[in-house]
Write a protein that holds these residues in place. Structure first.
Motif, PDB file in Angstrom:
ATOM      1  N   CYS A  56       0.886  -1.071   0.197  1.00  0.00           N
ATOM      2  CA  CYS A  56      -0.086   0.081   0.151  1.00  0.00           C
ATOM      3  C   CYS A  56       0.875   1.186   0.028  1.00  0.00           C
ATOM      4  O   CYS A  56       1.647   1.390   0.830  1.00  0.00           O
ATOM      5  N   PRO A  57       0.720   2.155  -0.907  1.00  0.00           N
ATOM      6  CA  PRO A  57       1.719   3.377  -1.082  1.00  0.00           C
ATOM      7  C   PRO A  57       1.283   4.600  -0.101  1.00  0.00           C
ATOM      8  O   PRO A  57       1.831   5.385   0.164  1.00  0.00           O
ATOM      9  N   CYS A  84      -8.688   4.215   2.364  1.00  0.00           N
ATOM     10  CA  CYS A  84      -8.200   3.602   0.959  1.00  0.00           C
ATOM     11  C   CYS A  84      -8.363   4.817  -0.022  1.00  0.00           C
ATOM     12  O   CYS A  84      -9.295   5.433  -0.175  1.00  0.00           O
ATOM     13  N   ARG A  85      -7.328   4.895  -0.855  1.00  0.00           N
ATOM     14  CA  ARG A  85      -7.311   5.677  -2.042  1.00  0.00           C
ATOM     15  C   ARG A  85      -7.749   5.015  -3.421  1.00  0.00           C
ATOM     16  O   ARG A  85      -7.726   5.724  -4.432  1.00  0.00           O
ATOM     17  N   PRO A 138     -14.259   9.373  -4.408  1.00  0.00           N
ATOM     18  CA  PRO A 138     -13.633   9.300  -5.876  1.00  0.00           C
ATOM     19  C   PRO A 138     -14.278   8.927  -6.896  1.00  0.00           C
ATOM     20  O   PRO A 138     -14.236   9.003  -7.950  1.00  0.00           O
ATOM     21  N   LEU A 139     -15.791   8.660  -6.438  1.00  0.00           N
ATOM     22  CA  LEU A 139     -16.706   8.201  -7.629  1.00  0.00           C
ATOM     23  C   LEU A 139     -18.048   9.263  -7.362  1.00  0.00           C
ATOM     24  O   LEU A 139     -19.268   8.914  -7.449  1.00  0.00           O
ATOM     25  N   CYS A 172     -14.295   2.775   0.236  1.00  0.00           N
ATOM     26  CA  CYS A 172     -13.122   3.155   0.517  1.00  0.00           C
ATOM     27  C   CYS A 172     -12.922   3.930   2.022  1.00  0.00           C
ATOM     28  O   CYS A 172     -11.759   4.056   2.396  1.00  0.00           O
ATOM     29  N   GLY A 173     -14.110   5.010   2.260  1.00  0.00           N
ATOM     30  CA  GLY A 173     -13.791   5.523   3.467  1.00  0.00           C
ATOM     31  C   GLY A 173     -13.167   6.707   3.496  1.00  0.00           C
ATOM     32  O   GLY A 173     -13.208   7.666   4.421  1.00  0.00           O
ATOM     33  N   LEU A 174     -12.894   7.333   2.350  1.00  0.00           N
ATOM     34  CA  LEU A 174     -12.504   8.740   2.168  1.00  0.00           C
ATOM     35  C   LEU A 174     -13.560   9.703   2.670  1.00  0.00           C
ATOM     36  O   LEU A 174     -13.343  10.891   3.193  1.00  0.00           O
TER      37      LEU A 174
END
Length: 208
Positions: A56-57, A84-85, A138-139, A172-174
């Motif tokens: 994971c980066p 999570c990205r 992100p969506l 993802c949880g963002l």
């Protein structure tokens, strides 16, 4: 003290520890990395090798602590701390050697869970224009949309209410990470795949 006495004391200690453990509340279900799928699928394949953590980066994946019981050392994401990205190539899942994590075909297929909004604490539902979760998604306009509606009893102002689309939300949880509400929990939280929504949300809100 004779050996039998020592053994009795030790046995009493073990019994006391087990009693305390049984009285303690069970840990919350863990939010798994992308591609974990159903909990039973993941549990049967994860060997706690740590390769997804290393891959994971963003260092969003951690090993569950010992108090997680049988889930200890398995990978999980603390969305509030670091979500999570949804990396396009999903390096975490690609690094898994056992198939516990399957590389999702698309970002919407991550299958981590589904975000749930607490309308009682969400600023937007209180008449304030927030949209933080919406902008963080992100969506955007797919997993979270905005419902523009008149504010009840107010002919001038409107409510910009975020709405989660469960079938699209990747979990993802963002949204949870960025939510400005924190007491007793974010106004939007991700319910992990396989968890019972009502129970999970109640415990996050300190109501159970």
């Amino acid at each position: 003290m004779r050996l039998t006495g020592i053994a009795a004391v030790a046995a009493a200690g073990v019994f006391a520890a087990s009693t305390v453990a049984s009285a303690a509340p069970s840990p919350l279900p863990l939010l798994r990395p992308p591609g974990a799928g159903a909990p039973e699928h993941f549990a049967a394949r994860c060997v706690r090798c740590g390769r997804c953590l290393e891959a994971c980066p963003y260092q969003a994946i951690h090993a569950a602590p010992l108090n997680a019981g049988r889930e200890a050392s398995t990978p999980f994401v603390n969305a509030r701390a670091q979500a999570c990205r949804l990396c396009v190539e999903f390096p975490c899942a690609a690094a898994c050697p056992t198939g516990a994590l399957d590389v999702p075909a698309e970002r919407r297929d991550a299958g981590m869970g589904v975000a749930v909004i607490n309308e009682d604490t969400c600023l937007s539902f209180q008449g304030m224009r927030c949209e933080v979760c919406y902008r963080a998604c992100p969506l955007i306009d797919e997993a979270i949309t905005i419902d523009y509606r008149p504010r009840e009893g107010d002919d001038i102002h409107a409510v910009f209410a975020p709405q989660v689309v469960p079938d699209v939300c990747p979990g993802c949880g963002l949204c949870e990470q960025r939510c400005p509400v924190s007491d007793p929990a974010p106004a939007i939280v991700v319910v992990p795949a396989g968890a019972q929504e009502e129970t999970y949300v109640a415990r996050r809100n300190g109501a159970a």
